[in-house]
Write a protein that holds these residues in place. Structure first.
Motif, PDB file in Angstrom:
ATOM      1  N   ARG A 103      -5.367   7.900  -3.802  1.00  0.00           N
ATOM      2  CA  ARG A 103      -4.915   8.482  -2.901  1.00  0.00           C
ATOM      3  C   ARG A 103      -5.765   8.944  -1.901  1.00  0.00           C
ATOM      4  NH1 ARG A 103      -2.053  11.860  -7.042  1.00  0.00           N
ATOM      5  NH2 ARG A 103      -3.956  13.462  -6.948  1.00  0.00           N
ATOM      6  N   LYS A 104      -7.180   9.103  -2.165  1.00  0.00           N
ATOM      7  CA  LYS A 104      -8.155   9.341  -1.266  1.00  0.00           C
ATOM      8  C   LYS A 104      -8.621   8.098  -0.443  1.00  0.00           C
ATOM      9  CE  LYS A 104     -12.964  10.926  -1.320  1.00  0.00           C
ATOM     10  NZ  LYS A 104     -14.360  10.931  -2.109  1.00  0.00           N
ATOM     11  N   GLU A 105      -8.364   7.005  -1.220  1.00  0.00           N
ATOM     12  CA  GLU A 105      -8.895   5.585  -0.608  1.00  0.00           C
ATOM     13  C   GLU A 105      -7.906   5.218   0.371  1.00  0.00           C
ATOM     14  OE1 GLU A 105     -10.293   2.981  -3.420  1.00  0.00           O
ATOM     15  OE2 GLU A 105     -12.439   3.915  -3.780  1.00  0.00           O
ATOM     16  N   LEU A 106      -6.384   5.444  -0.028  1.00  0.00           N
ATOM     17  CA  LEU A 106      -5.224   5.076   0.797  1.00  0.00           C
ATOM     18  C   LEU A 106      -5.595   6.027   1.981  1.00  0.00           C
ATOM     19  CD1 LEU A 106      -2.186   4.830  -1.400  1.00  0.00           C
ATOM     20  CD2 LEU A 106      -3.193   3.012  -0.148  1.00  0.00           C
ATOM     21  N   ASP A 107      -5.986   7.106   2.048  1.00  0.00           N
ATOM     22  CA  ASP A 107      -6.098   8.112   3.182  1.00  0.00           C
ATOM     23  C   ASP A 107      -7.221   7.571   3.985  1.00  0.00           C
ATOM     24  OD1 ASP A 107      -5.998  10.130   5.213  1.00  0.00           O
ATOM     25  OD2 ASP A 107      -6.334  11.849   3.755  1.00  0.00           O
ATOM     26  N   THR A 108      -8.464   7.499   3.459  1.00  0.00           N
ATOM     27  CA  THR A 108      -9.595   6.987   4.188  1.00  0.00           C
ATOM     28  C   THR A 108      -9.661   5.721   4.793  1.00  0.00           C
ATOM     29  OG1 THR A 108     -10.845   8.617   2.485  1.00  0.00           O
ATOM     30  CG2 THR A 108     -12.217   6.787   3.790  1.00  0.00           C
ATOM     31  N   TYR A 109      -9.178   4.510   3.930  1.00  0.00           N
ATOM     32  CA  TYR A 109      -9.398   3.291   4.646  1.00  0.00           C
ATOM     33  C   TYR A 109      -8.002   2.998   5.379  1.00  0.00           C
ATOM     34  CZ  TYR A 109     -13.112   3.145   1.087  1.00  0.00           C
ATOM     35  OH  TYR A 109     -14.336   3.311   0.439  1.00  0.00           O
ATOM     36  N   LEU A 143       0.892  -1.095  -0.085  1.00  0.00           N
ATOM     37  CA  LEU A 143       0.047   0.018   0.029  1.00  0.00           C
ATOM     38  C   LEU A 143       0.733   1.266  -0.097  1.00  0.00           C
ATOM     39  CD1 LEU A 143      -2.808  -0.962   2.615  1.00  0.00           C
ATOM     40  CD2 LEU A 143      -3.053  -1.027   0.077  1.00  0.00           C
ATOM     41  N   ILE A 144       1.911   1.397   1.002  1.00  0.00           N
ATOM     42  CA  ILE A 144       2.943   2.545   0.805  1.00  0.00           C
ATOM     43  C   ILE A 144       3.542   2.370  -0.735  1.00  0.00           C
ATOM     44  CG2 ILE A 144       5.016   3.157   1.602  1.00  0.00           C
ATOM     45  CD1 ILE A 144       4.068   2.087   4.370  1.00  0.00           C
TER      46      ILE A 144
END
Length: 221
Positions: free
Chosen positions: A158-164, A43-44
């Motif tokens: 980017r949004k989903e990595l931050d949100t989840y 994920l990173i």
């Protein structure tokens, strides 16, 4: 190379006494080294494939596809492995009475496990690939896989990595309660004694066998 590391140590930019670990601190501080940054967290890796450097406008590269490179290694060492430290010290000391600085020695690529040296390495769950020799020889193509990230997907990723997952520009932290299981599983494949010559031999043998298999495949078509 050795002079840079000595200066980093004398300026208290690294608390380690081992040249290899000083180089790891230096690499994450923006100094050049013969190490390649990698992460053990997919994920990173995805975050870095979709996000530019922190001092760059975050959407600057959104018109270009991203890439995740997956490196295939059979074994790895740690920054405390005595033989890997000796190999690195010989390299930066430029000891010319052995194979380490030759073209053949440049076929040495070895994965070094995640180390908890500084907050940036810890946040990125990062490891390193050590390149041997003083001539650049890329990691064999047969040990690399490339995943293309479509440019139109970058913003959503980017949004989903931050949100989840809480993975964003300011927060990339590993789960503390997963650390025991994480280290235990990886310890199975950690090399405690690295043989320089057998590593070079195995990599060249791996590359030759891969080429022969490809030739046979072409012949069979």
């Amino acid at each position: 190379e050795k002079g840079i590391l000595d200066e980093i140590c004398s300026n208290n930019l690294s608390s380690s006494k081992e040249y290899l670990e000083i180089a790891m601190d230096a690499q994450h501080g923006g100094f050049p080294s013969r190490l390649l940054d990698v992460t053990f967290n997919s994920l990173i890796a995805l975050f870095f494939a979709t996000t530019p450097h922190y001092n760059t406008f975050i959407e600057k590269n959104d018109d270009a596809d991203g890439r995740v490179l997956v490196y295939i290694f059979d074994k790895m060492a740690t920054s405390k492995t005595k033989t890997i430290n000796k190999i690195y010290e010989d390299l930066i000391a430029k000891k010319s009475n052995n194979i380490k600085l030759s073209r053949l020695g440049s076929h040495f690529h070895f994965l070094i496990d995640f180390v908890d040296l500084n907050s940036r390495i810890r946040a990125q769950q990062g490891g390193f690939v050590l390149f041997g020799g003083n001539q650049f020889v890329p990691i064999p193509e047969s040990r690399v896989r490339e995943i293309i990230i479509p440019n139109e997907a970058k913003k959503l990723i980017r949004k989903e990595l931050d949100t989840y997952f809480g993975i964003n520009m300011g927060m990339i932290y590993p789960e503390p309660d997963n650390k025991v299981d994480y280290i235990t599983k990886k310890s199975i494949i950690v090399e405690n004694d690295v043989n320089y010559f057998s590593t070079i031999r195995d990599e060249i043998k791996f590359t030759i066998n891969n080429r022969l298999e490809y030739i046979q495949y072409i012949k069979d078509q």
